[in-house]
Design an enzyme around this catalytic site. Sequence first.
Site, PDB file in Angstrom:
ATOM      1  N   GLU A 197       0.835  -1.216   0.000  1.00 26.81           N
ATOM      2  CA  GLU A 197       0.000   0.000   0.000  1.00 26.81           C
ATOM      3  C   GLU A 197       0.869   1.265   0.000  1.00 26.81           C
ATOM      4  O   GLU A 197       0.722   2.163   0.829  1.00 26.81           O
ATOM      5  CB  GLU A 197      -0.974   0.012   1.185  1.00 26.81           C
ATOM      6  CG  GLU A 197      -2.125  -0.971   1.033  1.00 26.81           C
ATOM      7  CD  GLU A 197      -3.275  -0.706   1.989  1.00 26.81           C
ATOM      8  OE1 GLU A 197      -3.445   0.444   2.439  1.00 26.81           O
ATOM      9  OE2 GLU A 197      -4.007  -1.659   2.301  1.00 26.81           O
ATOM     10  N   ASP A 217       1.373  -8.624   2.667  1.00 25.05           N
ATOM     11  CA  ASP A 217       0.066  -8.650   3.312  1.00 25.05           C
ATOM     12  C   ASP A 217      -0.785  -9.613   2.498  1.00 25.05           C
ATOM     13  O   ASP A 217      -1.232  -9.291   1.395  1.00 25.05           O
ATOM     14  CB  ASP A 217      -0.546  -7.249   3.325  1.00 25.05           C
ATOM     15  CG  ASP A 217      -1.965  -7.222   3.887  1.00 25.05           C
ATOM     16  OD1 ASP A 217      -2.460  -8.293   4.297  1.00 25.05           O
ATOM     17  OD2 ASP A 217      -2.576  -6.147   3.909  1.00 25.05           O
ATOM     18  N   ASN A 222      -3.650 -10.987   3.518  1.00 21.81           N
ATOM     19  CA  ASN A 222      -5.073 -10.913   3.880  1.00 21.81           C
ATOM     20  C   ASN A 222      -5.634 -12.299   4.188  1.00 21.81           C
ATOM     21  O   ASN A 222      -6.776 -12.620   3.828  1.00 21.81           O
ATOM     22  CB  ASN A 222      -5.876 -10.247   2.753  1.00 21.81           C
ATOM     23  CG  ASN A 222      -5.894  -8.736   2.878  1.00 21.81           C
ATOM     24  OD1 ASN A 222      -6.170  -8.195   3.952  1.00 21.81           O
ATOM     25  ND2 ASN A 222      -5.570  -8.039   1.798  1.00 21.81           N
TER      26      ASN A 222
END
Length: 641
Positions: free
Chosen positions: A365, A521, A523
């Site tokens: 991100e 990441d 998730n």
Amino acid sequence: MSEKIEDVLTRIRGNIEKEIFKKAKKGKNKSLPQESELLPKPLVDGKIEFLRGEQKLADITFIDMLGDTTDSLNLKILDRNFQVVINQPWVVNLAMPTNILAGFTVYPAKLEMQFAEKSYCKGSWFKARMAKSELLPKPLVDGKIEFLRGEQKLADITFIDMLGDTTDSLNLKILDRNFQVVINQPWVVNLAMPTNILAGFTVYPAKLEMQFAEKSYCKGSWFKARMATSGNLKQVKVWSYCGDGLSYNTCNEDIDYFLKLVLIPGNSQGQFGPSVEQISKREVQVGPGPCPFETRHCFTKQRLRDNSWRIVSYNILADLYADTDYSRTHLFPYCPAYALKADYRKQLIIKEILGYNADIICLQEVDVKFFNFDLQHILEDDQQAFKGLLAQKGICGEGVATFYNVKRFDLLETRNFNIGENIRVLTIFRDLWQKIQTNEKLAERICDRSTTLQLTLLKMKECEHYLLVANTHLYFHPDADHIRLLQFGLSMLYIEDMYRKLIKQLNLNEENQLAVVFSGDFNSVPECGIFRLMTEGFVEDDFIDWRSNTEEALAGVSLKQPFRMQSACGTPQYTNFTHAFAACLDYIFYQSDRLDVEQVVPLPALEELKSHIAIPSVVFPSDHVALVADLRFKLISQNAK
């Protein structure tokens, strides 16, 4: 409701009066007209009127009057008649091109019209030469303007050859004045200071754009001062020196002071351009106090060496997700709005990352602007010695980034791989794709994702070892365990293919010289298929993840991968912690038969995460926490055993 004729006439009278005032102001006589000079009110009653032929129009709406086209419409002011033309064709904007070549077609560079159609317009073209009086007088060219190299007048030489010769200074003489010609002088195009500066954090330009200059050769000096009693910073006479460089570490003594950066652009040829200075718009603010990541820095005070290296994986929360109305009211309503601003959060992110003294940094991100203007500015300076690579997620404004320390690693290859775009194309995915496309909704959904896999091949400088570093951020949706598992399975197929080719390409005597690290990441909680695939090497076809969405359920699909992988930081209780959701979603997977874990930096305690309800907060810049681990290559003899 349409205007009556009387109202229209009154408005016309008012406009005429305004024009009289404007003309009076523009004229030499600056005194405004007196009331007696304005149009008398009786002028409205009989002196201004609309006529249809000879008939005076009254008791009719303006729209009805304009809609009647049986006879011409006239406006009579005093004794003068003006024909009223409705929706007359009109040229709003007409511009010619800046470059016109003989033998080619020329047409308007811009043509904007109202109530007109091009096919009914009439155009005529004319040509003329410049009037002689407007040209540069010939005597001025012959002797009055000349180029000099030292004392020698330059003639019979091309402009390129003249500029290419740097043996002596070049001067331009106009009449009796000499001007030194400087070619490609270092120049600052844009310099801006951040809007928020916190004590105890690093400050640097919010924007720095230069031409013919290199940051490592620029000179920067920082100064501070309090606001002048007049309230004008330009009237401050004394600025106290703070330090040199393109960044400055503020302290509590700087609170309530404005900062000024004086920048001199330079390049590797030893040239320097004119200095530029910029003053902060706000004073240095009080910092947030102790941040939990500073406690973690106690474990990373020393940099590693030899065959040991430190890796960080961190989802830093993109600004385009943090600073929105939805995030402030739904995602992070517990976090003060100012602490969600990019200029506030990035100071904490930079300080946290620097304090880990890492060798490899994998970020998720990452805003493109934050990468270009902040991370690269700080991490790629001579002291930190990082090189950053950004893999943007499609047309999205964020992506994943990998930074590596150039003093410890050489970059051999980098690849940015969009899974959705390549799933139907690459032969290594053919078997899996044939099974996926049996479910049309599933095929469409996985191909529409912009999920990106970033691969970076590094060689350690201190030893003959290679690292294949993978970095990704998988799809987030709660009903998409099957999508994430497929994305990860496809990623591992791609990594396996690249790994086998690299063994041959690098001509390695021992496969143990090359190790795989996969961080990001994901998730995905430890109970899901991704963790199972990595740590056990296999996910069966009846695993629960395949049925996370009933309409997109997948049958008869199993996954496997050949590497012996483990999670360097294990399965902490939380790597993501918000008021609505908290779980372990981030991992640093490493090849356990090639690498050993020397240290895992402890994660923040639950009390720290909850100290401001959840994260992000005034002391946590993201909704995720960073994973930090020290790894080292096993000795080849150990691997053999």
